[in-house]
Design an enzyme around this catalytic site. Sequence first.
Site, PDB file in Angstrom:
ATOM      1  N   ARG A 219     -68.859 -19.152  51.991  1.00 44.10           N
ATOM      2  CA  ARG A 219     -67.509 -18.633  52.201  1.00 44.10           C
ATOM      3  C   ARG A 219     -67.518 -17.230  52.786  1.00 44.10           C
ATOM      4  O   ARG A 219     -66.669 -16.876  53.599  1.00 44.10           O
ATOM      5  CB  ARG A 219     -66.743 -18.589  50.878  1.00 44.10           C
ATOM      6  CG  ARG A 219     -66.071 -19.876  50.482  1.00 44.10           C
ATOM      7  CD  ARG A 219     -65.140 -19.610  49.315  1.00 44.10           C
ATOM      8  NE  ARG A 219     -64.420 -20.805  48.903  1.00 44.10           N
ATOM      9  CZ  ARG A 219     -63.475 -20.802  47.969  1.00 44.10           C
ATOM     10  NH1 ARG A 219     -63.138 -19.683  47.382  1.00 44.10           N
ATOM     11  NH2 ARG A 219     -62.862 -21.921  47.644  1.00 44.10           N
TER      12      ARG A 219
ATOM     13  N   CYS B 293     -58.798 -16.095  40.139  1.00 44.92           N
ATOM     14  CA  CYS B 293     -58.661 -15.679  41.535  1.00 44.92           C
ATOM     15  C   CYS B 293     -57.928 -14.348  41.664  1.00 44.92           C
ATOM     16  O   CYS B 293     -56.926 -14.114  40.989  1.00 44.92           O
ATOM     17  CB  CYS B 293     -57.915 -16.761  42.314  1.00 44.92           C
ATOM     18  SG  CYS B 293     -57.724 -16.404  44.061  1.00 44.92           S
TER      19      CYS B 293
END
Length: 388
Positions: free
Chosen positions: A307, A208
């Site tokens: 998303r 991430c």
Amino acid sequence: MAQIITEVSRTFNEFLLLPNRTRTDCSPATVDLRTPLSRHAVGERPAVELRVPFTSAIMQAVSTPELAIALARNGGLSFLHHNRSIQDQVAAVGQVKNVEAGAVTGAATPHSDARPDDMTRPLVGAGVNTHDYRERVPALADAGVDALCFDSSDGYSDWQAEALAWVKKHYPEIPAGGGNVVDGDAFVFLAEAGADFVKVGVGGGSICITRDQKGIGRGQASAVLDVAAARDAYRERTGVHVPVCSDGGLVHDYHVALALAMGADFVMMGRYFAGFDQAAGAKLATRDGFVKEYWGEGSNRARNWQRYGQGGQGLLFEEGVDGYVPYAGDLGEGLALTVAKLRTTMVSCGSATLEEFRSSARLTLVSDQSFQGSHANVALRAASPAVH
């Protein structure tokens, strides 16, 4: 002006556990790792309980049906990813639920009043989103899914609260988790919206880059401690326990023990499970050994329209990267080793259950020099020394 939180944002690397007295009746063989996945009144049985506190991440590179079956056999649960058509996700759930009795050992509940289905089918979860949940959730329910989890890098939103409320109204029998969050206020927001568990962690995953791209996040240790404190206060106020899942920031096996000691009921891992045979990534040979492909749901490779926009808008910027993890072999063997480490850590801390571990664990902050001193500091030999 902006509110300043003066507490330092801390990671798991900054903590160590202190040993507690170990009783003679506390041994690795007697440690009980059962933990609730779903909200329940204090003193009552949760609808879904794990035999070991491990779940796999809602990621294309991680949670395949094969991995879900293997993890269920070993007492955990996978959340099958939702970045695909409803039909494809439903088929993946069906592939797991169609495993026959006798092949599944870890999924069976230890309670004598177990439902027949608990004893014959592996547990499996599914990720969902706030866009098409009205169509996706009914189909997953029909397929026999055991738990749902709303998947968002930032779950502190009205969209997620509305979606949770809808699921709990129409499918109250299916536990549905929310997240991700990093503080107590966000936990209470989702718990009051009906979340059956709350997932903690923004920007801490190995794949991430949310913090680099958006400047949003919090050290995982600080986040878990804050949310767990809010969970405990919520339980005292309402008589209801809403489990906390620590998601991300777990680099070493002992970090799992730290997360649980800090208050998490269970953990969710991506990188850890991505290295096993049952994960989706291709196994590749390198000069230094085998690796497996691993990519984030916020990366271009994931093409995660759910998303980051629909209608062909595409990904404006990435919040995840595409890379590799060391090949780890079979899940059953790898997880058994991690579980063994967790059991022995709990014994050293004088705890026979996870509830006891959370309530009695002692943690100490670690300086940089102390952290360096925690590792081997000798020249390691590549081969055995010659015999003279």
